[in-house]
Design a protein around this motif. Structure first.
Motif, PDB file in Angstrom:
ATOM      1  N   GLU A   1     -40.048  29.126 -34.854  1.00 45.20           N
ATOM      2  CA  GLU A   1     -40.553  27.662 -34.543  1.00 45.20           C
ATOM      3  C   GLU A   1     -41.760  27.394 -34.659  1.00 45.20           C
ATOM      4  OE1 GLU A   1     -40.504  24.754 -30.623  1.00 45.20           O
ATOM      5  OE2 GLU A   1     -39.102  26.584 -30.593  1.00 45.20           O
ATOM      6  N   GLY A   2     -42.882  28.674 -34.101  1.00 44.32           N
ATOM      7  CA  GLY A   2     -44.243  28.524 -34.215  1.00 44.32           C
ATOM      8  C   GLY A   2     -44.770  28.389 -35.478  1.00 44.32           C
ATOM      9  N   ARG A   3     -44.389  29.202 -36.337  1.00 48.55           N
ATOM     10  CA  ARG A   3     -44.680  29.382 -37.706  1.00 48.55           C
ATOM     11  C   ARG A   3     -44.568  28.069 -38.224  1.00 48.55           C
ATOM     12  NH1 ARG A   3     -48.317  32.771 -40.596  1.00 48.55           N
ATOM     13  NH2 ARG A   3     -48.339  31.720 -42.668  1.00 48.55           N
ATOM     14  N   LEU A   4     -43.072  27.477 -38.167  1.00 51.04           N
ATOM     15  CA  LEU A   4     -43.222  26.221 -38.878  1.00 51.04           C
ATOM     16  C   LEU A   4     -43.638  25.223 -38.217  1.00 51.04           C
ATOM     17  CD1 LEU A   4     -39.031  26.491 -38.601  1.00 51.04           C
ATOM     18  CD2 LEU A   4     -40.540  26.167 -40.929  1.00 51.04           C
ATOM     19  N   ALA A   5     -44.137  25.068 -37.254  1.00 49.99           N
ATOM     20  CA  ALA A   5     -45.110  23.935 -36.474  1.00 49.99           C
ATOM     21  C   ALA A   5     -46.291  24.236 -37.093  1.00 49.99           C
ATOM     22  CB  ALA A   5     -45.218  24.328 -34.820  1.00 49.99           C
ATOM     23  N   TYR A   6     -46.780  25.454 -37.144  1.00 52.55           N
ATOM     24  CA  TYR A   6     -48.248  25.728 -37.866  1.00 52.55           C
ATOM     25  C   TYR A   6     -48.453  25.173 -39.184  1.00 52.55           C
ATOM     26  CZ  TYR A   6     -51.603  28.441 -40.554  1.00 52.55           C
ATOM     27  OH  TYR A   6     -52.790  28.833 -41.351  1.00 52.55           O
ATOM     28  N   GLU A   7     -47.076  25.448 -39.878  1.00 55.24           N
ATOM     29  CA  GLU A   7     -47.082  24.897 -41.372  1.00 55.24           C
ATOM     30  C   GLU A   7     -47.302  23.412 -41.645  1.00 55.24           C
ATOM     31  OE1 GLU A   7     -47.941  26.528 -43.835  1.00 55.24           O
ATOM     32  OE2 GLU A   7     -47.683  28.655 -43.182  1.00 55.24           O
ATOM     33  N   PHE A   8     -46.543  22.910 -40.651  1.00 53.82           N
ATOM     34  CA  PHE A   8     -46.268  21.468 -40.506  1.00 53.82           C
ATOM     35  C   PHE A   8     -47.702  20.559 -40.354  1.00 53.82           C
ATOM     36  CE2 PHE A   8     -41.397  21.173 -39.443  1.00 53.82           C
ATOM     37  CZ  PHE A   8     -41.324  21.826 -40.855  1.00 53.82           C
ATOM     38  N   ILE A   9     -48.142  21.113 -38.997  1.00 53.87           N
ATOM     39  CA  ILE A   9     -49.254  20.553 -38.742  1.00 53.87           C
ATOM     40  C   ILE A   9     -50.762  20.672 -39.537  1.00 53.87           C
ATOM     41  CG2 ILE A   9     -50.937  20.379 -36.665  1.00 53.87           C
ATOM     42  CD1 ILE A   9     -48.800  21.091 -34.864  1.00 53.87           C
ATOM     43  N   ARG A  10     -50.611  21.944 -39.966  1.00 58.48           N
ATOM     44  CA  ARG A  10     -52.059  22.120 -40.908  1.00 58.48           C
ATOM     45  C   ARG A  10     -52.048  21.285 -42.315  1.00 58.48           C
ATOM     46  NH1 ARG A  10     -50.880  26.485 -45.120  1.00 58.48           N
ATOM     47  NH2 ARG A  10     -53.045  26.696 -45.117  1.00 58.48           N
ATOM     48  N   ARG A  11     -50.598  20.543 -42.563  1.00 57.34           N
ATOM     49  CA  ARG A  11     -50.513  19.899 -43.703  1.00 57.34           C
ATOM     50  C   ARG A  11     -50.509  18.121 -43.243  1.00 57.34           C
ATOM     51  NH1 ARG A  11     -48.325  24.407 -44.920  1.00 57.34           N
ATOM     52  NH2 ARG A  11     -48.484  25.220 -47.072  1.00 57.34           N
ATOM     53  N   GLY A  12     -51.113  17.608 -42.104  1.00 54.76           N
ATOM     54  CA  GLY A  12     -51.242  16.581 -41.727  1.00 54.76           C
ATOM     55  C   GLY A  12     -49.926  15.907 -40.845  1.00 54.76           C
ATOM     56  N   SER A  13     -49.108  16.651 -40.610  1.00 50.55           N
ATOM     57  CA  SER A  13     -47.767  16.335 -39.893  1.00 50.55           C
ATOM     58  C   SER A  13     -48.287  16.285 -38.500  1.00 50.55           C
ATOM     59  CB  SER A  13     -46.596  17.146 -40.142  1.00 50.55           C
ATOM     60  OG  SER A  13     -45.744  16.694 -39.102  1.00 50.55           O
ATOM     61  N   ARG A  14     -47.667  15.508 -37.565  1.00 51.10           N
ATOM     62  CA  ARG A  14     -47.630  15.486 -36.160  1.00 51.10           C
ATOM     63  C   ARG A  14     -46.906  16.436 -35.875  1.00 51.10           C
ATOM     64  NH1 ARG A  14     -47.722   9.739 -33.811  1.00 51.10           N
ATOM     65  NH2 ARG A  14     -45.630   9.800 -34.576  1.00 51.10           N
ATOM     66  N   GLY A  15     -45.862  17.043 -36.331  1.00 45.72           N
ATOM     67  CA  GLY A  15     -45.107  18.353 -36.204  1.00 45.72           C
ATOM     68  C   GLY A  15     -43.735  18.064 -36.354  1.00 45.72           C
ATOM     69  N   PHE A  16     -42.849  18.451 -35.426  1.00 46.02           N
ATOM     70  CA  PHE A  16     -41.451  18.235 -35.571  1.00 46.02           C
ATOM     71  C   PHE A  16     -40.948  16.755 -35.757  1.00 46.02           C
ATOM     72  CE2 PHE A  16     -41.773  22.586 -34.168  1.00 46.02           C
ATOM     73  CZ  PHE A  16     -41.091  23.327 -35.534  1.00 46.02           C
ATOM     74  N   ALA A  17     -40.150  16.186 -36.278  1.00 45.39           N
ATOM     75  CA  ALA A  17     -39.569  14.938 -36.246  1.00 45.39           C
ATOM     76  C   ALA A  17     -38.642  14.802 -35.133  1.00 45.39           C
ATOM     77  CB  ALA A  17     -39.089  14.431 -37.561  1.00 45.39           C
TER      78      ALA A  17
END
Length: 433
Positions: free
Chosen positions: A215-231
Motif C-alpha cells: 500500500e505504501g509503495r503504491l501511495a508513493y508512486e501515485f503521489i509522485r505523479r500528481g495524484s492526491r493519492g488513492f481514489a
C-alpha cells in the motif's frame, strides 16, 4: 493544486447541459463539502463536492455556486462565492483562490466572497419561481453527518417557505453518467498513474512482505505523479483476505504459495481509476490458481465484447450470469443439474460471485449514472468479474475501466498487465530499492 489546469470550457459546457433540464425561471444552489474535523484542532483532507466541481472546477472549501440561466442580468446567470483570503490566512493555510483565479478556472465572470452570499441570494429569491437544491441521493449513500447542502436546505426552506423546490440530483444522475472527452482524458490519466503503481510493485512482491508495505509503495508512486493519492480505500488482500470483498486492514504478511488481490485506483483532478489485479505471491500461479484466474479473465473479456450503445443493463447482467455459471461448472464448483434445481431467488452462482459486474466511474469511484436503462456512448464503466473460493483461499477479481464508444469499447486500462503470463514475467524483473 497538483493536477494540470483544466480547460474551463468543460465546466461551461456542463453548465449549459444542466440549464437544458431546468424549469423556467429557476435558481440552482450548490454548496462545497465541509472541511471535516478530526480530533482536537485537526481536519481531514478536503474533498470537494463532486457536483460543484463538475459545474465549476473549483476545488476549495466554503465555495457556493448559483446558476440562474433565465436571469434578466447576464452577470446573474452564474455566480461563484469563494472564501475571502487575507495575509494572516495565507500565513497559516497558504494560498486561496483570488477572484481572478476562480473566474479563470470556472469560466464564470461574476465572483463574490462567501460573506456576501445572503444579500445577493435574497435579491435573486425575490425574482425566481423554482429553486433546485442538492442532496446525495446515490443508491449506496450513507450520510449520518449533516452536510453543508443539508444544512442549507433546512435554512432555505425556513426563510423562503413559499418557493417551489426541486431536486437537482436526478438531473446530475443523467448528466454525469455520460462523459465529455475532457473528463475521459482525466480518467485516462488516473489510469496511467495506476498503471505505474502496478508496474512498480509487481517485481517487489514476495512471501513475508506486509500488505501495508505494498500500500505504501503504491501511495508513493501515485503521489509522485500528481495524484492526491488513492481514489478510495485501497484493498491489498493476500491469502484468505482475497475472499473478503472490502478488506482494507492491509496488515497481514503475504503468505507463500497464495494469491495477492490488489484493488486500487489513483485519483487525478478528482477523477478516479478503479483497477483490480491478482498476483501469485511466489511469482508463479499454481495450476488451480491459474484455472480460476483464466476463468475470471474470460468472463471479463466476454463482458467487454458485449458492451455497446443500446444494450440494456438488464440484458448485460443476465448475459454475465450465464458466463459465470458456465465457468463455475468448468471449475467443478457447481453443475448443470444444480443450476436447474436451484431455489428461486437464491442463485447458486452468488456463493462464488456476490457483487455486480459494472458501475459508472468518474468524479466518484461509484459514479452517478443510469444502471437500469440502456448504455449510451461515452459512459465510463468498470468491468469487474470475480470468483471467490473461500475454502481454497482463492479470491480472484479482475477489473478494467472502459469507455463505451459508438464503434466499440475503449479500454483505459489496456496497458496494465492482465494476462497470467505477463504478470509472472513482470514479477521476475530485478529492481533496486
Amino acid at each position: 493544486m497538483r493536477y494540470q489546469h483544466i480547460d474551463p470550457n468543460l465546466f461551461i459546457q456542463n453548465r449549459k447541459k444542466l440549464a437544458m433540464h431546468l424549469q423556467p425561471n429557476s435558481l440552482v444552489v450548490l454548496q462545497s463539502n465541509d472541511l471535516m474535523p478530526k480530533n482536537t484542532d485537526g481536519t481531514m483532507p478536503f474533498v470537494q463536492n463532486s457536483d460543484l466541481f463538475y459545474l465549476s472546477g473549483l476545488d476549495q472549501e466554503e465555495t457556493i455556486l448559483l446558476l440562474y440561466p433565465d436571469a434578466i442580468k447576464t452577470e446573474w446567470q452564474a455566480i461563484l462565492f469563494i472564501k475571502e483570503t487575507d495575509a494572516t490566512l495565507a500565513i497559516w493555510e497558504g494560498h486561496k483562490y483570488s477572484q481572478e483565479e476562480a473566474s479563470s478556472m470556472s469560466g464564470i465572470t461574476t465572483i463574490y466572497w462567501t460573506s456576501q452570499f445572503n444579500q445577493i441570494f435574497h435579491t435573486l429569491m425575490g425574482l425566481v419561481d423554482y429553486i433546485y437544491l442538492n442532496a446525495n441521493e446515490h443508491v449506496r449513500a450513507n450520510t449520518p453527518v449533516e452536510t453543508r447542502d443539508k444544512r442549507f436546505i433546512s435554512w432555505c426552506k425556513a426563510h423562503y417557505p413559499l418557493h417551489q423546490y426541486a431536486r437537482i440530483a436526478p438531473i446530475m444522475q443523467k448528466l454525469r453518467g455520460i462523459k465529455e472527452e475532457a473528463e475521459i482524458g482525466l480518467i485516462q490519466e488516473a489510469c496511467h498513474i495506476t498503471e505505474a503503481g502496478f508496474r512498480s510493485i509487481l517485481p517487489r512482491i514476495h512471501a513475508g512482505l506486509m500488505e501495508y508495505e505494498i500500500e505504501g509503495r503504491l501511495a508513493y508512486e501515485f503521489i509522485r505523479r500528481g495524484s492526491r493519492g488513492f481514489a478510495y480505500s485501497p484493498i491489498v488482500a493476500s491469502g484468505a483476505n482475497s475472499c473478503i470483498l472490502h478488506y482494507i486492514n492491509n496488515n497481514k504478511a503475504c503468505p507463500a504459495g497464495e494469491l495477492l488481490l490488489i484493488d486500487v485506483g489513483a485519483e487525478y483532478a478528482n477523477y478516479s481509476a478503479d483497477v483490480t489485479r491478482v498476483i501469485p505471491i511466489d511469482g508463479k500461479f499454481t495450476t488451480r490458481q491459474r484455472q480460476v484466474y483464466n476463468a475470471v479473465l474470460r468472463i471479463l473479456q466476454s463482458a467487454q465484447v458485449l458492451l455497446r450503445p443500446g444494450l440494456s443493463f438488464g440484458d448485460y447482467n443476465q448475459a454475465i450470469i450465464a458466463l459465470v455459471e458456465s465457468e463455475l461448472i468448468g471449475l467443478k464448483l457447481i453443475n448443470a443439474k444444480d443450476i436447474k434445481n436451484q431455489p428461486k431467488g437464491m442463485p447458486l452462482y452468488k456463493k462464488y460471485f456476490m457483487h455486480g459486474i459494472s458501475h459508472h466511474l468518474g468524479l466518484s469511484t461509484h459514479d452517478l449514472g443510469d444502471l437500469h436503462g440502456t448504455m449510451v456512448a461515452n459512459m465510463v464503466l468498470t468491468i469487474e468479474p470475480g470468483i471467490y473460493i473461500k475454502e481454497e483461499n482463492i479470491g480472484i477479481r479482475i477489473e478494467n475501466n472502459v469507455v463505451i464508444r459508438s464503434n466499440g469499447v475503449q479500454n483505459l486500462t489496456e496497458n496494465i498487465p492482465i494476462e497470467a503470463e505477463e504478470i509472472e514475467e513482470l514479477m521476475h524483473i530485478k529492481v533496486k530499492g
